[in-house]
Scaffold this motif. Structure first.
Motif, PDB file in Angstrom:
ATOM      1  N   GLY A  79       0.795  -1.217   0.000  1.00 10.28           N
ATOM      2  CA  GLY A  79       0.000   0.000   0.000  1.00 10.28           C
ATOM      3  C   GLY A  79       0.830   1.269   0.000  1.00 10.28           C
ATOM      4  N   GLY A  80       2.147   1.148  -0.148  1.00 11.78           N
ATOM      5  CA  GLY A  80       3.019   2.311  -0.194  1.00 11.78           C
ATOM      6  C   GLY A  80       3.360   2.688  -1.630  1.00 11.78           C
ATOM      7  N   GLU A  81       4.505   3.361  -1.781  1.00 10.83           N
ATOM      8  CA  GLU A  81       4.885   3.832  -3.119  1.00 10.83           C
ATOM      9  C   GLU A  81       5.296   2.693  -4.035  1.00 10.83           C
ATOM     10  OE1 GLU A  81       8.319   6.726  -5.010  1.00 10.83           O
ATOM     11  OE2 GLU A  81       7.325   7.336  -3.164  1.00 10.83           O
ATOM     12  N   ILE A  82       5.900   1.638  -3.485  1.00 14.78           N
ATOM     13  CA  ILE A  82       6.313   0.494  -4.288  1.00 14.78           C
ATOM     14  C   ILE A  82       5.081  -0.341  -4.642  1.00 14.78           C
ATOM     15  CG2 ILE A  82       7.731  -1.608  -4.314  1.00 14.78           C
ATOM     16  CD1 ILE A  82       9.548  -0.233  -2.262  1.00 14.78           C
ATOM     17  N   PRO A  83       4.904  -0.708  -5.896  1.00 11.73           N
ATOM     18  CA  PRO A  83       3.756  -1.543  -6.263  1.00 11.73           C
ATOM     19  C   PRO A  83       3.717  -2.824  -5.440  1.00 11.73           C
ATOM     20  CG  PRO A  83       4.861  -0.719  -8.226  1.00 11.73           C
ATOM     21  CD  PRO A  83       5.735  -0.352  -7.068  1.00 11.73           C
ATOM     22  N   ASP A  84       2.523  -3.214  -5.004  1.00 13.84           N
ATOM     23  CA  ASP A  84       2.392  -4.389  -4.150  1.00 13.84           C
ATOM     24  C   ASP A  84       3.010  -5.631  -4.772  1.00 13.84           C
ATOM     25  OD1 ASP A  84       1.139  -2.866  -2.265  1.00 13.84           O
ATOM     26  OD2 ASP A  84      -0.815  -3.849  -2.420  1.00 13.84           O
ATOM     27  N   ALA A  85       2.987  -5.732  -6.095  1.00  8.58           N
ATOM     28  CA  ALA A  85       3.535  -6.919  -6.766  1.00  8.58           C
ATOM     29  C   ALA A  85       5.030  -7.067  -6.528  1.00  8.58           C
ATOM     30  CB  ALA A  85       3.245  -6.840  -8.259  1.00  8.58           C
ATOM     31  N   GLU A  86       5.719  -5.968  -6.200  1.00  7.98           N
ATOM     32  CA  GLU A  86       7.169  -6.008  -5.986  1.00  7.98           C
ATOM     33  C   GLU A  86       7.546  -6.079  -4.509  1.00  7.98           C
ATOM     34  OE1 GLU A  86       9.188  -2.789  -7.953  1.00  7.98           O
ATOM     35  OE2 GLU A  86       7.674  -2.692  -9.536  1.00  7.98           O
ATOM     36  N   VAL A  87       6.612  -5.805  -3.638  1.00  8.35           N
ATOM     37  CA  VAL A  87       6.952  -5.620  -2.226  1.00  8.35           C
ATOM     38  C   VAL A  87       7.498  -6.889  -1.588  1.00  8.35           C
ATOM     39  CG1 VAL A  87       5.984  -5.168   0.062  1.00  8.35           C
ATOM     40  CG2 VAL A  87       5.440  -3.660  -1.838  1.00  8.35           C
ATOM     41  N   GLU A  88       6.827  -8.014  -1.797  1.00  7.61           N
ATOM     42  CA  GLU A  88       7.277  -9.235  -1.123  1.00  7.61           C
ATOM     43  C   GLU A  88       8.697  -9.607  -1.531  1.00  7.61           C
ATOM     44  OE1 GLU A  88       6.123 -13.930  -0.412  1.00  7.61           O
ATOM     45  OE2 GLU A  88       4.559 -12.510  -0.977  1.00  7.61           O
ATOM     46  N   ALA A  89       9.028  -9.504  -2.811  1.00 12.03           N
ATOM     47  CA  ALA A  89      10.376  -9.839  -3.257  1.00 12.03           C
ATOM     48  C   ALA A  89      11.412  -8.916  -2.632  1.00 12.03           C
ATOM     49  CB  ALA A  89      10.452  -9.769  -4.785  1.00 12.03           C
ATOM     50  N   LEU A  90      11.074  -7.621  -2.496  1.00 12.11           N
ATOM     51  CA  LEU A  90      12.021  -6.684  -1.890  1.00 12.11           C
ATOM     52  C   LEU A  90      12.199  -6.946  -0.397  1.00 12.11           C
ATOM     53  CD1 LEU A  90      11.270  -3.247  -3.591  1.00 12.11           C
ATOM     54  CD2 LEU A  90      13.349  -4.625  -3.776  1.00 12.11           C
ATOM     55  N   LEU A  91      11.110  -7.294   0.295  1.00  7.33           N
ATOM     56  CA  LEU A  91      11.237  -7.623   1.705  1.00  7.33           C
ATOM     57  C   LEU A  91      12.179  -8.809   1.898  1.00  7.33           C
ATOM     58  CD1 LEU A  91       7.508  -7.240   2.837  1.00  7.33           C
ATOM     59  CD2 LEU A  91       9.408  -5.714   3.418  1.00  7.33           C
TER      60      LEU A  91
END
Length: 284
Positions: A72-84
Protein backbone atom coordinates in the motif's frame (compact mmCIF):
# COMPACT_ATOMS: atom_id res chain seq x y z
CA UNK A 1 25.64 -16.15 18.42
CA UNK A 2 23.98 -17.94 21.31
CA UNK A 3 20.19 -17.91 21.12
CA UNK A 4 19.31 -14.24 20.65
CA UNK A 5 16.99 -13.88 23.64
CA UNK A 6 19.49 -15.68 25.89
CA UNK A 7 22.35 -13.46 24.73
CA UNK A 8 20.40 -10.37 25.80
CA UNK A 9 20.27 -11.64 29.38
CA UNK A 10 24.03 -12.15 29.50
CA UNK A 11 25.68 -9.06 28.03
CA UNK A 12 25.17 -5.97 25.87
CA UNK A 13 24.76 -6.78 22.18
CA UNK A 14 25.81 -4.22 19.57
CA UNK A 15 23.39 -3.01 16.91
CA UNK A 16 24.37 -1.35 13.65
CA UNK A 17 23.95 2.33 12.75
CA UNK A 18 22.18 4.51 10.21
CA UNK A 19 21.95 2.51 6.99
CA UNK A 20 20.58 5.39 4.94
CA UNK A 21 23.33 7.67 6.26
CA UNK A 22 26.03 5.20 5.28
CA UNK A 23 24.53 4.58 1.85
CA UNK A 24 24.54 8.33 1.25
CA UNK A 25 28.14 8.58 2.45
CA UNK A 26 29.03 5.85 -0.03
CA UNK A 27 27.66 8.02 -2.87
CA UNK A 28 24.12 6.70 -3.22
CA UNK A 29 21.08 8.90 -3.76
CA UNK A 30 18.69 8.47 -0.82
CA UNK A 31 16.67 11.64 -1.40
CA UNK A 32 13.59 9.93 -2.81
CA UNK A 33 10.60 8.91 -0.70
CA UNK A 34 11.98 5.35 -0.73
CA UNK A 35 15.27 6.26 1.01
CA UNK A 36 17.46 3.16 1.37
CA UNK A 37 14.72 1.00 -0.14
CA UNK A 38 15.46 2.61 -3.50
CA UNK A 39 19.06 1.38 -3.30
CA UNK A 40 17.87 -2.07 -2.23
CA UNK A 41 15.64 -2.22 -5.30
CA UNK A 42 18.21 -0.91 -7.78
CA UNK A 43 21.57 -2.00 -6.34
CA UNK A 44 21.23 -4.69 -3.65
CA UNK A 45 24.98 -5.37 -3.66
CA UNK A 46 25.50 -1.82 -2.40
CA UNK A 47 23.16 -2.44 0.51
CA UNK A 48 25.01 -5.66 1.32
CA UNK A 49 28.33 -3.78 1.25
CA UNK A 50 26.99 -1.12 3.62
CA UNK A 51 25.76 -3.79 6.03
CA UNK A 52 29.20 -5.38 5.86
CA UNK A 53 30.83 -2.10 6.91
CA UNK A 54 28.78 -2.11 10.09
CA UNK A 55 29.62 -5.76 10.74
CA UNK A 56 33.32 -4.96 10.36
CA UNK A 57 32.87 -2.08 12.81
CA UNK A 58 31.53 -4.46 15.45
CA UNK A 59 27.78 -4.70 14.87
CA UNK A 60 26.42 -8.09 15.88
CA UNK A 61 22.86 -7.30 14.83
CA UNK A 62 22.15 -5.83 11.40
CA UNK A 63 18.77 -4.23 10.68
CA UNK A 64 17.46 -4.79 7.16
CA UNK A 65 16.66 -2.14 4.55
CA UNK A 66 12.91 -2.84 4.77
CA UNK A 67 11.92 0.15 6.91
CA UNK A 68 10.18 2.01 4.06
CA UNK A 69 8.87 -1.10 2.28
CA UNK A 70 5.26 -2.12 2.78
CA UNK A 71 2.07 -2.98 1.00
CA UNK A 72 0.00 0.00 0.00
CA UNK A 73 3.02 2.31 -0.19
CA UNK A 74 4.88 3.83 -3.12
CA UNK A 75 6.31 0.49 -4.29
CA UNK A 76 3.76 -1.54 -6.26
CA UNK A 77 2.39 -4.39 -4.15
CA UNK A 78 3.53 -6.92 -6.77
CA UNK A 79 7.17 -6.01 -5.99
CA UNK A 80 6.95 -5.62 -2.23
CA UNK A 81 7.28 -9.24 -1.12
CA UNK A 82 10.38 -9.84 -3.26
CA UNK A 83 12.02 -6.68 -1.89
CA UNK A 84 11.24 -7.62 1.70
CA UNK A 85 12.88 -10.99 1.18
CA UNK A 86 15.81 -9.37 -0.64
CA UNK A 87 16.41 -7.11 2.37
CA UNK A 88 16.90 -10.14 4.61
CA UNK A 89 19.22 -11.82 2.09
CA UNK A 90 21.37 -8.71 1.76
CA UNK A 91 21.89 -8.52 5.52
CA UNK A 92 22.58 -12.25 5.81
CA UNK A 93 25.10 -12.16 2.96
CA UNK A 94 26.93 -9.31 4.72
CA UNK A 95 27.95 -11.71 7.47
CA UNK A 96 25.61 -10.51 10.20
CA UNK A 97 25.47 -12.75 13.27
CA UNK A 98 21.83 -11.72 13.75
CA UNK A 99 19.52 -10.35 11.05
CA UNK A 100 16.75 -8.11 12.37
CA UNK A 101 13.99 -7.49 9.82
CA UNK A 102 12.97 -3.85 10.02
CA UNK A 103 9.27 -3.05 10.40
CA UNK A 104 8.84 0.71 10.29
CA UNK A 105 5.70 2.65 11.20
CA UNK A 106 2.96 3.42 8.71
CA UNK A 107 4.32 6.97 8.51
CA UNK A 108 7.56 5.66 6.98
CA UNK A 109 5.57 4.48 3.97
CA UNK A 110 4.05 7.94 3.57
CA UNK A 111 7.38 9.81 3.75
CA UNK A 112 5.59 12.91 5.03
CA UNK A 113 7.02 13.21 8.54
CA UNK A 114 4.03 11.51 10.18
CA UNK A 115 6.30 8.77 11.49
CA UNK A 116 7.29 11.32 14.17
CA UNK A 117 3.71 12.09 15.19
CA UNK A 118 1.61 8.98 14.54
CA UNK A 119 -1.13 11.32 13.23
CA UNK A 120 -2.32 9.07 10.41
CA UNK A 121 -6.07 9.28 10.95
CA UNK A 122 -6.31 5.47 10.99
CA UNK A 123 -8.28 3.26 13.34
CA UNK A 124 -6.82 0.36 15.29
CA UNK A 125 -8.25 -2.10 12.76
CA UNK A 126 -6.79 -0.13 9.86
CA UNK A 127 -3.37 -0.04 11.49
CA UNK A 128 -3.47 -3.78 12.02
CA UNK A 129 -4.37 -4.28 8.37
CA UNK A 130 -1.56 -1.97 7.28
CA UNK A 131 1.08 -4.02 9.11
CA UNK A 132 -0.22 -7.58 8.86
CA UNK A 133 0.98 -8.79 5.47
CA UNK A 134 4.44 -7.27 5.81
CA UNK A 135 4.91 -8.85 9.25
CA UNK A 136 4.04 -12.29 7.91
CA UNK A 137 6.35 -11.99 4.90
CA UNK A 138 9.30 -10.88 7.01
CA UNK A 139 8.64 -13.57 9.60
CA UNK A 140 8.89 -16.11 6.77
CA UNK A 141 11.91 -14.54 5.04
CA UNK A 142 14.65 -16.05 7.20
CA UNK A 143 15.39 -13.21 9.62
CA UNK A 144 16.30 -14.05 13.21
CA UNK A 145 14.16 -11.36 14.84
CA UNK A 146 11.72 -8.63 13.85
CA UNK A 147 12.92 -5.07 14.51
CA UNK A 148 9.71 -3.12 15.02
CA UNK A 149 11.12 0.38 15.18
CA UNK A 150 10.40 4.10 15.46
CA UNK A 151 6.78 3.51 16.44
CA UNK A 152 5.29 6.95 17.25
CA UNK A 153 1.98 6.40 19.04
CA UNK A 154 0.24 4.18 21.61
CA UNK A 155 -2.39 3.14 19.05
CA UNK A 156 0.20 1.82 16.60
CA UNK A 157 1.96 -0.02 19.45
CA UNK A 158 -1.34 -1.67 20.33
CA UNK A 159 -1.96 -2.65 16.71
CA UNK A 160 1.48 -4.23 16.37
CA UNK A 161 1.22 -6.03 19.71
CA UNK A 162 -2.04 -7.62 18.58
CA UNK A 163 -0.54 -8.68 15.25
CA UNK A 164 2.52 -10.20 16.92
CA UNK A 165 0.21 -12.58 18.75
CA UNK A 166 -0.39 -14.38 15.44
CA UNK A 167 3.34 -14.87 14.72
CA UNK A 168 5.78 -17.42 16.11
CA UNK A 169 8.70 -15.01 15.86
CA UNK A 170 10.92 -13.14 18.34
CA UNK A 171 10.79 -9.36 18.09
CA UNK A 172 12.07 -6.22 19.69
CA UNK A 173 9.88 -3.13 19.74
CA UNK A 174 11.44 0.32 19.77
CA UNK A 175 9.46 3.54 20.15
CA UNK A 176 10.15 7.06 18.92
CA UNK A 177 10.79 8.69 22.29
CA UNK A 178 10.59 12.24 20.90
CA UNK A 179 7.34 11.65 19.00
CA UNK A 180 4.51 14.04 19.75
CA UNK A 181 2.30 10.96 19.70
CA UNK A 182 3.38 10.20 23.27
CA UNK A 183 2.00 12.89 25.56
CA UNK A 184 4.58 12.79 28.31
CA UNK A 185 6.68 10.08 29.92
CA UNK A 186 3.64 8.28 31.33
CA UNK A 187 2.25 7.57 27.87
CA UNK A 188 5.61 6.35 26.65
CA UNK A 189 6.06 4.07 29.66
CA UNK A 190 2.58 2.63 29.18
CA UNK A 191 3.33 1.94 25.52
CA UNK A 192 6.58 0.18 26.46
CA UNK A 193 4.63 -2.04 28.84
CA UNK A 194 2.06 -2.75 26.11
CA UNK A 195 4.85 -3.75 23.74
CA UNK A 196 6.55 -5.90 26.38
CA UNK A 197 3.33 -7.86 26.93
CA UNK A 198 3.11 -9.02 23.32
CA UNK A 199 4.01 -12.66 22.55
CA UNK A 200 7.57 -13.11 21.32
CA UNK A 201 8.85 -9.68 22.36
CA UNK A 202 12.34 -10.09 23.84
CA UNK A 203 13.30 -6.42 24.25
CA UNK A 204 11.70 -2.98 24.20
CA UNK A 205 13.10 0.51 24.13
CA UNK A 206 13.62 3.64 22.06
CA UNK A 207 15.31 4.74 18.85
CA UNK A 208 15.61 7.71 16.48
CA UNK A 209 15.48 10.17 19.37
CA UNK A 210 18.03 12.60 20.75
CA UNK A 211 20.63 10.93 22.98
CA UNK A 212 19.45 13.05 25.90
CA UNK A 213 15.96 11.56 25.62
CA UNK A 214 17.12 8.00 26.26
CA UNK A 215 17.55 7.83 30.03
CA UNK A 216 14.27 9.64 30.83
CA UNK A 217 12.47 7.26 28.49
CA UNK A 218 13.97 4.22 30.23
CA UNK A 219 13.23 5.43 33.76
CA UNK A 220 9.86 3.64 33.91
CA UNK A 221 10.61 0.86 31.43
CA UNK A 222 9.32 -2.68 32.06
CA UNK A 223 11.53 -5.44 33.44
CA UNK A 224 12.78 -6.72 30.10
CA UNK A 225 16.06 -6.30 28.20
CA UNK A 226 16.06 -2.80 26.74
CA UNK A 227 17.01 -1.61 23.27
CA UNK A 228 18.57 1.81 22.65
CA UNK A 229 19.68 3.31 19.36
CA UNK A 230 19.21 7.07 19.17
CA UNK A 231 20.21 9.35 16.35
CA UNK A 232 23.19 11.63 16.83
CA UNK A 233 21.12 14.54 18.13
CA UNK A 234 20.64 16.39 14.88
CA UNK A 235 17.13 17.53 13.93
CA UNK A 236 15.28 16.25 10.86
CA UNK A 237 13.20 18.76 8.90
CA UNK A 238 10.62 16.79 6.92
CA UNK A 239 9.65 19.68 4.63
CA UNK A 240 13.17 20.14 3.24
CA UNK A 241 14.38 16.57 3.94
CA UNK A 242 17.51 17.88 5.63
CA UNK A 243 19.31 17.48 8.97
CA UNK A 244 20.36 20.41 11.14
CA UNK A 245 22.57 20.87 14.20
CA UNK A 246 25.67 19.18 15.56
CA UNK A 247 26.27 15.50 16.16
CA UNK A 248 26.78 13.97 19.61
CA UNK A 249 29.30 11.13 20.24
CA UNK A 250 26.92 8.29 21.11
CA UNK A 251 29.62 6.13 22.71
CA UNK A 252 30.01 8.66 25.53
CA UNK A 253 26.51 7.83 26.80
CA UNK A 254 26.46 4.12 25.97
CA UNK A 255 27.77 2.89 29.37
CA UNK A 256 25.00 4.81 31.16
CA UNK A 257 22.41 3.21 28.88
CA UNK A 258 23.79 -0.23 29.69
CA UNK A 259 23.70 0.59 33.40
CA UNK A 260 20.01 1.49 32.95
CA UNK A 261 19.26 -1.93 31.46
CA UNK A 262 20.03 -1.57 27.75
CA UNK A 263 21.15 -4.86 26.22
CA UNK A 264 20.83 -3.90 22.56
CA UNK A 265 22.82 -0.73 21.88
CA UNK A 266 23.58 1.02 18.60
CA UNK A 267 22.82 4.11 16.56
CA UNK A 268 20.06 5.35 14.29
CA UNK A 269 20.06 8.21 11.77
CA UNK A 270 23.38 9.93 11.12
CA UNK A 271 25.43 7.29 12.97
CA UNK A 272 28.23 5.71 10.98
CA UNK A 273 30.53 2.69 11.32
CA UNK A 274 32.99 4.72 13.42
CA UNK A 275 30.17 5.43 15.90
CA UNK A 276 29.33 1.74 16.11
CA UNK A 277 32.98 0.80 16.62
CA UNK A 278 33.18 3.31 19.47
CA UNK A 279 29.94 2.00 21.01
CA UNK A 280 31.22 -1.57 20.78
CA UNK A 281 34.40 -0.60 22.59
CA UNK A 282 32.49 1.34 25.25
CA UNK A 283 29.97 -1.39 26.13
CA UNK A 284 32.40 -4.29 26.07
Amino acid sequence: MTDFATALTQRPVVLDGGLGTLLETRGNDVTSDLWSARVLRDDPDEVRAAHAEFVTAGAEVVITASYQIGFGGEIPDAEVEALLRRSVTAARDAGAAVVAASVGPVGALRADGSEYTGAYGLTLAELRDAHRRRLHVLADAGADVLAIETIPSPLEVEALALELAALDMPAFVSLSADSTGFAGRGALAAALREAASAPGVVAVGVNCCAPGSVLPALADAPDLPLVVYPNTGETWEAATRTWHGGAAPLADDAPAWVAAGARLVGGCCRSRPADIAAIAAAVR
